[in-house]
Write a protein that holds these residues in place. Structure first.
Motif, PDB file in Angstrom:
ATOM      1  N   ARG A 125       0.829  -1.202   0.000  1.00 62.22           N
ATOM      2  CA  ARG A 125       0.000   0.000   0.000  1.00 62.22           C
ATOM      3  C   ARG A 125       0.868   1.258   0.000  1.00 62.22           C
ATOM      4  O   ARG A 125       2.051   1.237   0.376  1.00 62.22           O
ATOM      5  N   VAL A 126       0.277   2.352  -0.417  1.00 60.18           N
ATOM      6  CA  VAL A 126       0.937   3.644  -0.304  1.00 60.18           C
ATOM      7  C   VAL A 126       1.179   3.908   1.182  1.00 60.18           C
ATOM      8  O   VAL A 126       0.268   3.728   2.001  1.00 60.18           O
ATOM      9  N   PRO A 127       2.402   4.282   1.575  1.00 61.12           N
ATOM     10  CA  PRO A 127       2.696   4.474   3.010  1.00 61.12           C
ATOM     11  C   PRO A 127       1.706   5.400   3.692  1.00 61.12           C
ATOM     12  O   PRO A 127       1.290   6.428   3.141  1.00 61.12           O
ATOM     13  N   ILE A 128       1.317   5.003   4.879  1.00 66.29           N
ATOM     14  CA  ILE A 128       0.328   5.727   5.661  1.00 66.29           C
ATOM     15  C   ILE A 128       0.824   5.773   7.099  1.00 66.29           C
ATOM     16  O   ILE A 128       1.902   5.260   7.416  1.00 66.29           O
ATOM     17  N   TYR A 129       0.064   6.420   7.990  1.00 63.36           N
ATOM     18  CA  TYR A 129       0.501   6.501   9.390  1.00 63.36           C
ATOM     19  C   TYR A 129       0.862   5.111   9.909  1.00 63.36           C
ATOM     20  O   TYR A 129       0.262   4.111   9.552  1.00 63.36           O
ATOM     21  N   ASP A 130       1.903   5.051  10.725  1.00 66.30           N
ATOM     22  CA  ASP A 130       2.470   3.813  11.278  1.00 66.30           C
ATOM     23  C   ASP A 130       3.349   3.067  10.276  1.00 66.30           C
ATOM     24  O   ASP A 130       3.970   2.072  10.633  1.00 66.30           O
ATOM     25  N   ASP A 131       3.402   3.512   9.011  1.00 64.82           N
ATOM     26  CA  ASP A 131       4.312   2.907   8.035  1.00 64.82           C
ATOM     27  C   ASP A 131       5.622   3.690   8.028  1.00 64.82           C
ATOM     28  O   ASP A 131       5.665   4.873   8.366  1.00 64.82           O
ATOM     29  N   HIS A 132       6.678   3.012   7.594  1.00 69.82           N
ATOM     30  CA  HIS A 132       7.992   3.652   7.551  1.00 69.82           C
ATOM     31  C   HIS A 132       8.239   4.235   6.166  1.00 69.82           C
ATOM     32  O   HIS A 132       8.386   3.501   5.190  1.00 69.82           O
ATOM     33  N   HIS A 133       8.259   5.536   6.079  1.00 70.20           N
ATOM     34  CA  HIS A 133       8.610   6.216   4.832  1.00 70.20           C
ATOM     35  C   HIS A 133       9.002   7.642   5.175  1.00 70.20           C
ATOM     36  O   HIS A 133       8.508   8.226   6.138  1.00 70.20           O
ATOM     37  N   PRO A 174      -6.373  13.152 -16.587  1.00 66.69           N
ATOM     38  CA  PRO A 174      -6.563  13.347 -15.144  1.00 66.69           C
ATOM     39  C   PRO A 174      -6.789  12.019 -14.423  1.00 66.69           C
ATOM     40  O   PRO A 174      -7.517  11.148 -14.914  1.00 66.69           O
ATOM     41  N   SER A 175      -6.150  11.861 -13.271  1.00 59.78           N
ATOM     42  CA  SER A 175      -6.343  10.652 -12.467  1.00 59.78           C
ATOM     43  C   SER A 175      -6.244  11.018 -10.997  1.00 59.78           C
ATOM     44  O   SER A 175      -5.416  11.832 -10.599  1.00 59.78           O
ATOM     45  N   GLN A 176      -7.104  10.427 -10.206  1.00 58.36           N
ATOM     46  CA  GLN A 176      -7.132  10.700  -8.774  1.00 58.36           C
ATOM     47  C   GLN A 176      -6.459   9.547  -8.036  1.00 58.36           C
ATOM     48  O   GLN A 176      -6.757   8.376  -8.276  1.00 58.36           O
ATOM     49  N   ARG A 177      -5.552   9.885  -7.134  1.00 56.33           N
ATOM     50  CA  ARG A 177      -4.796   8.852  -6.416  1.00 56.33           C
ATOM     51  C   ARG A 177      -4.815   9.079  -4.914  1.00 56.33           C
ATOM     52  O   ARG A 177      -5.055  10.187  -4.434  1.00 56.33           O
ATOM     53  N   GLN A 178      -4.532   7.994  -4.197  1.00 55.64           N
ATOM     54  CA  GLN A 178      -4.412   8.068  -2.747  1.00 55.64           C
ATOM     55  C   GLN A 178      -3.073   8.703  -2.372  1.00 55.64           C
ATOM     56  O   GLN A 178      -2.031   8.357  -2.931  1.00 55.64           O
ATOM     57  N   THR A 179      -3.105   9.624  -1.422  1.00 51.64           N
ATOM     58  CA  THR A 179      -1.877  10.231  -0.909  1.00 51.64           C
ATOM     59  C   THR A 179      -1.959  10.332   0.612  1.00 51.64           C
ATOM     60  O   THR A 179      -3.039  10.472   1.182  1.00 51.64           O
ATOM     61  N   PHE A 180      -0.798  10.245   1.228  1.00 47.16           N
ATOM     62  CA  PHE A 180      -0.711  10.484   2.666  1.00 47.16           C
ATOM     63  C   PHE A 180       0.684  11.041   2.917  1.00 47.16           C
ATOM     64  O   PHE A 180       1.653  10.299   3.088  1.00 47.16           O
ATOM     65  N   ILE A 181       0.768  12.356   2.901  1.00 50.79           N
ATOM     66  CA  ILE A 181       2.055  13.035   3.011  1.00 50.79           C
ATOM     67  C   ILE A 181       1.993  13.994   4.195  1.00 50.79           C
ATOM     68  O   ILE A 181       1.110  14.853   4.261  1.00 50.79           O
ATOM     69  N   CYS A 182       2.925  13.837   5.116  1.00 48.00           N
ATOM     70  CA  CYS A 182       2.884  14.590   6.369  1.00 48.00           C
ATOM     71  C   CYS A 182       3.699  15.877   6.333  1.00 48.00           C
ATOM     72  O   CYS A 182       3.820  16.554   7.364  1.00 48.00           O
ATOM     73  N   TYR A 183       4.254  16.202   5.190  1.00 49.09           N
ATOM     74  CA  TYR A 183       5.101  17.384   5.069  1.00 49.09           C
ATOM     75  C   TYR A 183       4.653  18.179   3.843  1.00 49.09           C
ATOM     76  O   TYR A 183       3.995  17.649   2.957  1.00 49.09           O
ATOM     77  N   ALA A 184       5.005  19.448   3.805  1.00 48.99           N
ATOM     78  CA  ALA A 184       4.559  20.295   2.705  1.00 48.99           C
ATOM     79  C   ALA A 184       5.690  21.213   2.254  1.00 48.99           C
ATOM     80  O   ALA A 184       6.509  21.670   3.060  1.00 48.99           O
ATOM     81  N   TRP A 185       5.701  21.468   0.951  1.00 50.78           N
ATOM     82  CA  TRP A 185       6.662  22.405   0.384  1.00 50.78           C
ATOM     83  C   TRP A 185       6.182  23.828   0.658  1.00 50.78           C
ATOM     84  O   TRP A 185       5.001  24.130   0.516  1.00 50.78           O
ATOM     85  N   ASN A 186       7.097  24.695   1.051  1.00 45.03           N
ATOM     86  CA  ASN A 186       6.771  26.097   1.284  1.00 45.03           C
ATOM     87  C   ASN A 186       6.544  26.787  -0.056  1.00 45.03           C
ATOM     88  O   ASN A 186       7.485  27.161  -0.745  1.00 45.03           O
ATOM     89  N   TYR A 187       5.282  26.959  -0.439  1.00 42.42           N
ATOM     90  CA  TYR A 187       4.990  27.502  -1.761  1.00 42.42           C
ATOM     91  C   TYR A 187       5.086  29.020  -1.833  1.00 42.42           C
ATOM     92  O   TYR A 187       4.829  29.618  -2.868  1.00 42.42           O
ATOM     93  N   LYS A 188       5.480  29.651  -0.737  1.00 43.77           N
ATOM     94  CA  LYS A 188       5.735  31.091  -0.749  1.00 43.77           C
ATOM     95  C   LYS A 188       7.212  31.388  -1.025  1.00 43.77           C
ATOM     96  O   LYS A 188       7.593  32.554  -1.153  1.00 43.77           O
ATOM     97  N   LEU A 189       8.022  30.376  -1.129  1.00 48.44           N
ATOM     98  CA  LEU A 189       9.471  30.521  -1.103  1.00 48.44           C
ATOM     99  C   LEU A 189      10.026  31.479  -2.152  1.00 48.44           C
ATOM    100  O   LEU A 189      10.735  32.431  -1.822  1.00 48.44           O
ATOM    101  N   PHE A 190       9.748  31.239  -3.428  1.00 46.81           N
ATOM    102  CA  PHE A 190      10.368  32.019  -4.490  1.00 46.81           C
ATOM    103  C   PHE A 190       9.451  33.035  -5.156  1.00 46.81           C
ATOM    104  O   PHE A 190       9.914  33.951  -5.818  1.00 46.81           O
TER     105      PHE A 190
END
Length: 308
Positions: A125-133, A174-190
């Motif tokens: 599965r796509v890594p989720i909480y309690d998974d190592h990634h 277009p395709s919809q996928r499962q995601t579980f990402i606990c971090y975010a890119w700072n989109y104000k950066l540049f």
């Protein structure tokens, strides 16, 4: 065996003695449990910090291989028609310019796209909480979006559903996928102070030790409370700005910041170091155009309040 010892074995424990022993064990558990819980949370925070340091190494490898260019934040992923992940190279989910692919490949040997495709084909599965990634915080809780924004934070099971594009024979589908990402890119950066996801080079960042590149974001809208909203409003940031912010995206600013670790989260800075901030530390009061905190936390290198 002596007669006294033999008599004791035959007699066993009385009910009072058993209750005393059980009571002592209960007291010991009540004393140790908070300490064990605190130790477990501390260990999880250390693992989360390690994740972000690995991201820093991955980003450094990426910039060295791409003429100092940093990867891109990508689109919002909210809609199949206007905000699906596309990227400048028109590869969508598969783009190695997309930061989640760049970081995942550098640390795990596979892009996030490859991990998703393997899961869709019946693999792990796509890594989720309690998974190592590297993109999953050990303290993360199941995905849950903002009730007032169901079209922006769609959830399936414990995953967010994010829209992207798949290049099929030169045509973006277009395709919809499962995601579980606990971090975010700072989109104000540049970008300009109101910009979203503008790309740039690591060499453009002059104050690397206080410039945020990636931050820990919440995966569940319930991680923050109305008290956080009230604090932000009391500092001049406006009412109802924090709790209704969509959390399914993997880019953002301080309003998506996590509160998992002692009411805060980790930030990866452009020089590669990681530091823990509370949500109140990162919430920027006053004008939305003045989000920087000189010598402490820079969100936009082109915004006001940057260090000369």
């Amino acid at each position: 065996m002596s007669r006294g010892a033999s008599d004791m074995l035959r007699r066993g424990f009385t009910l009072v003695e058993l209750l005393v022993v059980i009571g002592i064990i209960a007291v010991l558990i009540s004393i140790l449990l908070p300490a064990l819980t605190k130790a477990r949370r501390s260990a999880q925070q250390v693992l989360c910090t390690s994740n972000m340091r690995q991201m820093g190494v991955g980003l450094r490898m990426y910039t060295e291989a791409n003429n100092s260019w940093l990867p891109a934040a990508g689109e919002d992923g909210d809609s199949s028609t206007t905000n699906a992940i596309t990227l400048p190279d028109k590869q969508g989910w598969a783009s190695e310019v997309l930061w989640i692919n760049a970081v995942s490949r550098a640390t795990f040997g596979k892009t996030y796209d490859q991990i998703q495709l393997a899961a869709m084909a019946g693999g792990p599965r796509v890594p989720i909480y309690d998974d190592h990634h590297v993109l999953v915080c050990p303290m993360a809780i199941p995905a849950a979006g903002v009730a007032s924004n169901p079209t922006h934070d769609p959830v399936s099971g414990d995953y967010f559903l994010t829209w992207g594009n798949t290049n099929v024979g030169g045509t973006l589908v277009p395709s919809q996928r499962q995601t579980f990402i606990c971090y975010a890119w700072n989109y104000k950066l540049f970008g300009p102070t109101t910009g979203y996801g503008t790309m740039g080079k690591i060499t453009q960042i002059r104050n690397a030790s206080c410039t945020c590149v990636i931050f820990e974001k919440r995966t569940n809208a319930g991680e923050v409370t109305t008290d956080d909203d009230a604090y932000y409003a009391s500092q001049g940031g406006g009412a109802n700005k924090v709790t209704p912010t969509q959390v399914g995206r993997f880019k953002g600013d301080w309003k998506r910041f996590s509160s998992r670790h002692n009411k805060g989260g980790n930030i990866l800075f452009a020089d590669g170091h990681v530091a823990l901030f509370t949500m109140h530390d990162v919430l920027t009061p006053g004008s939305a155009l003045d989000m920087n905190k000189p010598a402490t936390l820079i969100w936009s290198i082109n915004g006001p309040a940057t260090i000369p």
